[in-house]
Write a protein that holds these residues in place. Structure first.
Motif, PDB file in Angstrom:
ATOM      1  N   ALA A 250     108.931   1.339 165.973  1.00  0.00           N
ATOM      2  CA  ALA A 250     110.196   2.067 166.103  1.00  0.00           C
ATOM      3  C   ALA A 250     110.227   3.340 165.272  1.00  0.00           C
ATOM      4  N   GLY A 251     109.152   3.609 164.516  1.00  0.00           N
ATOM      5  CA  GLY A 251     109.054   4.879 163.815  1.00  0.00           C
ATOM      6  C   GLY A 251     109.162   4.837 162.314  1.00  0.00           C
ATOM      7  N   LEU A 252     109.289   3.651 161.718  1.00  0.00           N
ATOM      8  CA  LEU A 252     109.372   3.569 160.257  1.00  0.00           C
ATOM      9  C   LEU A 252     107.962   3.518 159.677  1.00  0.00           C
ATOM     10  N   PRO A 253     107.612   4.440 158.774  1.00  0.00           N
ATOM     11  CA  PRO A 253     106.260   4.428 158.195  1.00  0.00           C
ATOM     12  C   PRO A 253     105.974   3.108 157.473  1.00  0.00           C
ATOM     13  N   THR A 254     104.737   2.649 157.566  1.00  0.00           N
ATOM     14  CA  THR A 254     104.376   1.385 156.930  1.00  0.00           C
ATOM     15  C   THR A 254     104.547   1.440 155.416  1.00  0.00           C
ATOM     16  N   SER A 255     104.460   2.637 154.839  1.00  0.00           N
ATOM     17  CA  SER A 255     104.645   2.776 153.396  1.00  0.00           C
ATOM     18  C   SER A 255     106.085   2.474 152.972  1.00  0.00           C
ATOM     19  N   ARG A 256     106.995   2.406 153.947  1.00  0.00           N
ATOM     20  CA  ARG A 256     108.399   2.142 153.657  1.00  0.00           C
ATOM     21  C   ARG A 256     108.823   0.760 154.158  1.00  0.00           C
ATOM     22  N   ILE A 257     107.840  -0.117 154.351  1.00  0.00           N
ATOM     23  CA  ILE A 257     108.095  -1.490 154.786  1.00  0.00           C
ATOM     24  C   ILE A 257     107.424  -2.446 153.804  1.00  0.00           C
ATOM     25  N   THR A 258     108.196  -3.347 153.231  1.00  0.00           N
ATOM     26  CA  THR A 258     107.648  -4.440 152.436  1.00  0.00           C
ATOM     27  C   THR A 258     107.829  -5.713 153.246  1.00  0.00           C
ATOM     28  N   PHE A 259     106.745  -6.467 153.437  1.00  0.00           N
ATOM     29  CA  PHE A 259     106.846  -7.698 154.204  1.00  0.00           C
ATOM     30  C   PHE A 259     105.978  -8.766 153.551  1.00  0.00           C
ATOM     31  N   SER A 260     106.388 -10.023 153.703  1.00  0.00           N
ATOM     32  CA  SER A 260     105.621 -11.116 153.131  1.00  0.00           C
ATOM     33  C   SER A 260     105.911 -12.401 153.888  1.00  0.00           C
ATOM     34  N   GLY A 261     104.851 -13.075 154.319  1.00  0.00           N
ATOM     35  CA  GLY A 261     104.993 -14.368 154.963  1.00  0.00           C
ATOM     36  C   GLY A 261     104.960 -15.478 153.927  1.00  0.00           C
ATOM     37  N   PHE A 262     106.063 -16.199 153.795  1.00  0.00           N
ATOM     38  CA  PHE A 262     106.162 -17.258 152.800  1.00  0.00           C
ATOM     39  C   PHE A 262     105.601 -18.580 153.293  1.00  0.00           C
TER      40      PHE A 262
END
Length: 265
Positions: A250-262
């Protein structure tokens, strides 16, 4: 060289405490409160400040903890004989009340049921926790770390990430805008929480036929993020990785996404 989150302490402290009380706070959550004088030195960052929780192998058993040197503890942990090695799991600070010897820290534990059987060592401990029993926790700092220029926030989690999102929403500036998607197993898990007026909080109780994370992921796939925004997606593995993929598309840079699978369903 290992990369560590910016907000992780370089010299994490291992604290000891004891159980003060435990109570069911909703159909899917048990809250355990721990207390002890060492907690007075805990530097709570708010947000999704997390830690590694150490529990005795069985009720009444002594708690043997690993030695911590800098950020290293895992090798020492594995060197503890299997029959004495404590159970270790990652949890978020639900709330913290510093008060010297009477300091208290809350831990919200998800209760996963398999039919009539409660699953998981920590859930079993939480439901039957006895006041005075020992625990240890290793400070790990926070993962939520938005850029200074973040103009809006997109947050998503299933029940395992709910304590973290609750803390993040509570500590966002009042000027913050955005959306938070909170997926929970039961409508009874929906509660009042503090959030800036500009952040839309969307509760997503699951119904029969929905796998964990499915509702939150579907909601994320409809988001049009601001290019200067920041996203934080945690919980079931498919939600975390699928959410990151959808936001990037959708256009959000990966550097501005924090994600974690618990965990993995």
């Amino acid at each position: 060289m290992a990369r560590y989150p910016r907000l992780m302490p370089t010299e994490p402290r291992l604290f000891t405490a004891t159980v003060a009380r435990t109570e069911r706070v909703s159909p899917s959550f048990q809250q355990v409160t721990i207390t002890g004088g060492e907690l007075a030195a805990f530097e709570w960052l708010g947000r999704d400040h997390w830690f590694r929780l150490f529990l005795p192998q069985a009720p009444g058993a002594p708690l043997r903890l690993p030695k911590v040197k800098g950020r290293s503890w895992w090798r020492s942990y594995l060197m503890i004989p299997a029959g004495e090695r404590p159970h270790c799991s990652n949890y978020t600070v639900a709330d913290f009340r510093p008060d010297g010897e009477a300091s208290e820290l809350d831990i919200d534990v998800v209760l996963h049921w398999h039919g009539d059987e409660l699953g998981g060592a920590v859930a079993t401990w939480a439901v039957g926790a006895v006041p005075g029993s020992p625990v240890g926790f290793l400070d790990q700092g926070a993962m939520f770390d938005p850029p200074e220029d973040a103009s809006e926030f997109c947050l998503a989690a299933d029940e395992t990430g709910l304590p973290g999102l609750r803390g993040i929403l509570r500590h966002l500036p009042e000027s913050a805008t955005g959306t938070a998607f909170l997926e929970v197993p039961d409508a009874g898990d929906v509660t009042e929480l503090a959030a800036p007026a500009g952040v839309d909080v969307c509760w997503l109780p699951r119904t029969n036929g929905h796998t964990p994370g499915q509702l939150a992921l579907a909601a994320l796939q409809e988001v049009s993020p601001h290019p200067d925004g920041y996203a934080f997606v945690v919980g079931e593995s498919g939600l975390a990785t699928g959410g990151r993929r959808a936001l990037k598309k959708a256009g959000l840079p990966t550097s501005r996404i924090t994600f974690s699978g618990f965990w993995r369903a």
